[in-house]
Design a protein around this motif. Structure first.
Motif, PDB file in Angstrom:
ATOM      1  N   HIS A 145       0.850  -1.193   0.000  1.00 55.62           N
ATOM      2  CA  HIS A 145       0.000   0.000   0.000  1.00 55.62           C
ATOM      3  C   HIS A 145       0.886   1.245   0.000  1.00 55.62           C
ATOM      4  O   HIS A 145       2.119   1.151  -0.015  1.00 55.62           O
ATOM      5  CB  HIS A 145      -0.940  -0.013   1.207  1.00 55.62           C
ATOM      6  CG  HIS A 145      -0.255  -0.107   2.532  1.00 55.62           C
ATOM      7  ND1 HIS A 145       0.374   0.963   3.115  1.00 55.62           N
ATOM      8  CD2 HIS A 145      -0.090  -1.151   3.389  1.00 55.62           C
ATOM      9  CE1 HIS A 145       0.886   0.602   4.280  1.00 55.62           C
ATOM     10  NE2 HIS A 145       0.633  -0.686   4.475  1.00 55.62           N
ATOM     11  N   ASN A 146       0.261   2.394   0.025  1.00 58.72           N
ATOM     12  CA  ASN A 146       0.996   3.656  -0.168  1.00 58.72           C
ATOM     13  C   ASN A 146       1.308   4.412   1.127  1.00 58.72           C
ATOM     14  O   ASN A 146       1.887   5.500   1.068  1.00 58.72           O
ATOM     15  CB  ASN A 146       0.200   4.595  -1.079  1.00 58.72           C
ATOM     16  CG  ASN A 146       0.118   4.088  -2.497  1.00 58.72           C
ATOM     17  OD1 ASN A 146       0.820   3.154  -2.888  1.00 58.72           O
ATOM     18  ND2 ASN A 146      -0.756   4.692  -3.293  1.00 58.72           N
ATOM     19  N   ARG A 154       0.501   1.755  -5.200  1.00 58.08           N
ATOM     20  CA  ARG A 154      -0.833   1.559  -5.779  1.00 58.08           C
ATOM     21  C   ARG A 154      -1.312   2.817  -6.478  1.00 58.08           C
ATOM     22  O   ARG A 154      -1.052   3.932  -6.019  1.00 58.08           O
ATOM     23  CB  ARG A 154      -1.847   1.184  -4.689  1.00 58.08           C
ATOM     24  CG  ARG A 154      -1.580  -0.154  -4.029  1.00 58.08           C
ATOM     25  CD  ARG A 154      -2.658  -0.463  -3.002  1.00 58.08           C
ATOM     26  NE  ARG A 154      -2.272  -1.594  -2.164  1.00 58.08           N
ATOM     27  CZ  ARG A 154      -2.922  -1.967  -1.066  1.00 58.08           C
ATOM     28  NH1 ARG A 154      -3.989  -1.295  -0.674  1.00 58.08           N
ATOM     29  NH2 ARG A 154      -2.496  -3.001  -0.355  1.00 58.08           N
ATOM     30  N   VAL A 164      -3.885   5.582  -7.239  1.00 56.00           N
ATOM     31  CA  VAL A 164      -5.017   6.190  -6.547  1.00 56.00           C
ATOM     32  C   VAL A 164      -6.110   6.420  -7.581  1.00 56.00           C
ATOM     33  O   VAL A 164      -5.943   7.201  -8.507  1.00 56.00           O
ATOM     34  CB  VAL A 164      -4.620   7.510  -5.873  1.00 56.00           C
ATOM     35  CG1 VAL A 164      -5.835   8.148  -5.204  1.00 56.00           C
ATOM     36  CG2 VAL A 164      -3.516   7.273  -4.844  1.00 56.00           C
ATOM     37  N   ASP A 211      -4.959   5.515  -0.970  1.00 57.50           N
ATOM     38  CA  ASP A 211      -5.411   4.354  -1.750  1.00 57.50           C
ATOM     39  C   ASP A 211      -6.417   3.496  -0.990  1.00 57.50           C
ATOM     40  O   ASP A 211      -7.104   2.660  -1.585  1.00 57.50           O
ATOM     41  CB  ASP A 211      -4.215   3.492  -2.164  1.00 57.50           C
ATOM     42  CG  ASP A 211      -3.496   2.882  -0.981  1.00 57.50           C
ATOM     43  OD1 ASP A 211      -3.856   1.769  -0.587  1.00 57.50           O
ATOM     44  OD2 ASP A 211      -2.576   3.522  -0.443  1.00 57.50           O
ATOM     45  N   ASN A 241      -9.811   3.647  -2.480  1.00 55.77           N
ATOM     46  CA  ASN A 241     -10.060   3.116  -3.823  1.00 55.77           C
ATOM     47  C   ASN A 241     -11.304   2.239  -3.815  1.00 55.77           C
ATOM     48  O   ASN A 241     -11.464   1.380  -2.942  1.00 55.77           O
ATOM     49  CB  ASN A 241      -8.872   2.282  -4.303  1.00 55.77           C
ATOM     50  CG  ASN A 241      -7.708   3.141  -4.762  1.00 55.77           C
ATOM     51  OD1 ASN A 241      -7.805   4.367  -4.864  1.00 55.77           O
ATOM     52  ND2 ASN A 241      -6.583   2.508  -5.053  1.00 55.77           N
TER      53      ASN A 241
END
Length: 309
Positions: free
Chosen positions: A188-189, A197, A199, A276, A279
């Motif tokens: 993940h970010n 990832r 966005v 993210d 999302n």
């Protein structure tokens, strides 16, 4: 409004012996320190005196818990209050003897970050310089997997394109009959600390965390909204001087809840805007899980598997 969750997360250290490429440690501006046993007990007791909603405690955070010399005593203190106790680790210090020691203290599960299936890929992802580290950890975990134990062994793999992505299946094949749970994720970010990832334009109104998140206690006793917020930008209050009731009435918490209720983050200056975790399409988040349905797993927290989305 205290978010609905049965889990407290105590970051007992911000010190770490690793420098993993998926972790934004170089951007960490918070003090590198370890939470003392006295402060831990005070905060834990304060929480329990105010609410009985929690029954699980996890040791995660931006540091390595096994670098905390009082970790065993913290586990014991928590278990005396009939809590389930979980821990995340890079396993560098996890020998069979250390595992047995933690088990004797009452630890219920150990989740190991093991992001490679060869010495070369492991070194590139975890950026640990000591020669033979991968071989040592693999040997120790293999030995631990073969002993009779009450503490569960959970293994996590993060797929990093161009480094360890071709080794995923062989990692699964080797550990499938050794660990109690295997999970393979894409990184993940860290709410902007990394950029693994995409966005998406189409976002959920909320990731769910302001309403269902575990209680995040940082190493200095402050309370943060989200585990992905590594620098505590979504700081809610200080448990050393405030009650949970006051912390979750803070202007910051109200601001976060307002945006996550409306889905409008423009001009909010919250890191949630481009995170993210909002999302709408989460089909690329998890690659493999040995126990849970992937589509359902990504809707839960990574420790207790309680729904969050």
């Amino acid at each position: 409004m205290i978010p609905k969750s049965n889990e407290i997360r105590f970051e007992v250290s911000t010190r770490c012996n690793y420098n993993c490429i998926i972790c934004p440690r170089e951007k960490l501006i918070r003090k590198k320190e370890t939470m003392g046993l006295k402060l831990f007990k005070e905060l834990f007791d304060r929480i329990r005196a105010e609410t009985g909603q929690y029954d699980t405690l996890t040791f995660p955070g931006m540091g390595e818990p096994l670098m905390d010399r009082s970790l065993g005593k913290k586990i014991e203190y928590t278990k005396k209050k009939n809590f389930t106790v979980l821990m995340l680790t890079n396993a560098f210090f996890l020998t069979v003897d250390k595992f047995r020691e933690l088990e004797a203290h009452g630890l219920d599960s150990i989740r190991v970050s093991l992001y490679g299936d060869t010495p070369e890929s492991y070194k590139k992802v975890h950026r640990v310089l000591a020669a033979g580290t991968f071989e040592k950890i693999k040997k120790n975990l293999t030995k631990i997997s073969k002993i009779k134990r009450s503490t569960q062994l959970l293994l996590t793999y993060n797929v990093v394109e161009g480094i360890n992505d071709t080794e995923t299946q062989q990692w699964i094949d080797y550990w499938s009959d050794k660990a109690d749970l295997l999970e393979v994720w894409r990184p993940h970010n860290w709410a902007g600390g990394r950029g693994y990832r995409n966005v998406q334009e189409k976002k959920l109104k909320t990731c769910g965390r302001p309403f269902n998140t575990p209680l995040q206690i940082q190493v200095d006793g402050t309370v943060n909204m989200c585990c992905f917020d590594f620098n505590g930008e979504l700081l809610l209050g200080d448990l050393r001087t405030q009650s949970l009731k006051d912390i979750f009435r803070s202007p910051m918490f109200k601001k976060i809840v307002k945006s996550h209720t409306s889905g409008n983050f423009k001009k909010s200056c919250l890191i949630c805007e481009d995170c993210d975790q909002r999302n709408s399409d989460k089909s690329d988040v998890m690659v493999y899980n040995s126990k849970f349905d992937i589509k359902e797993r990504v809707k839960t927290v990574s420790t207790t598997y309680q729904n969050i989305v």
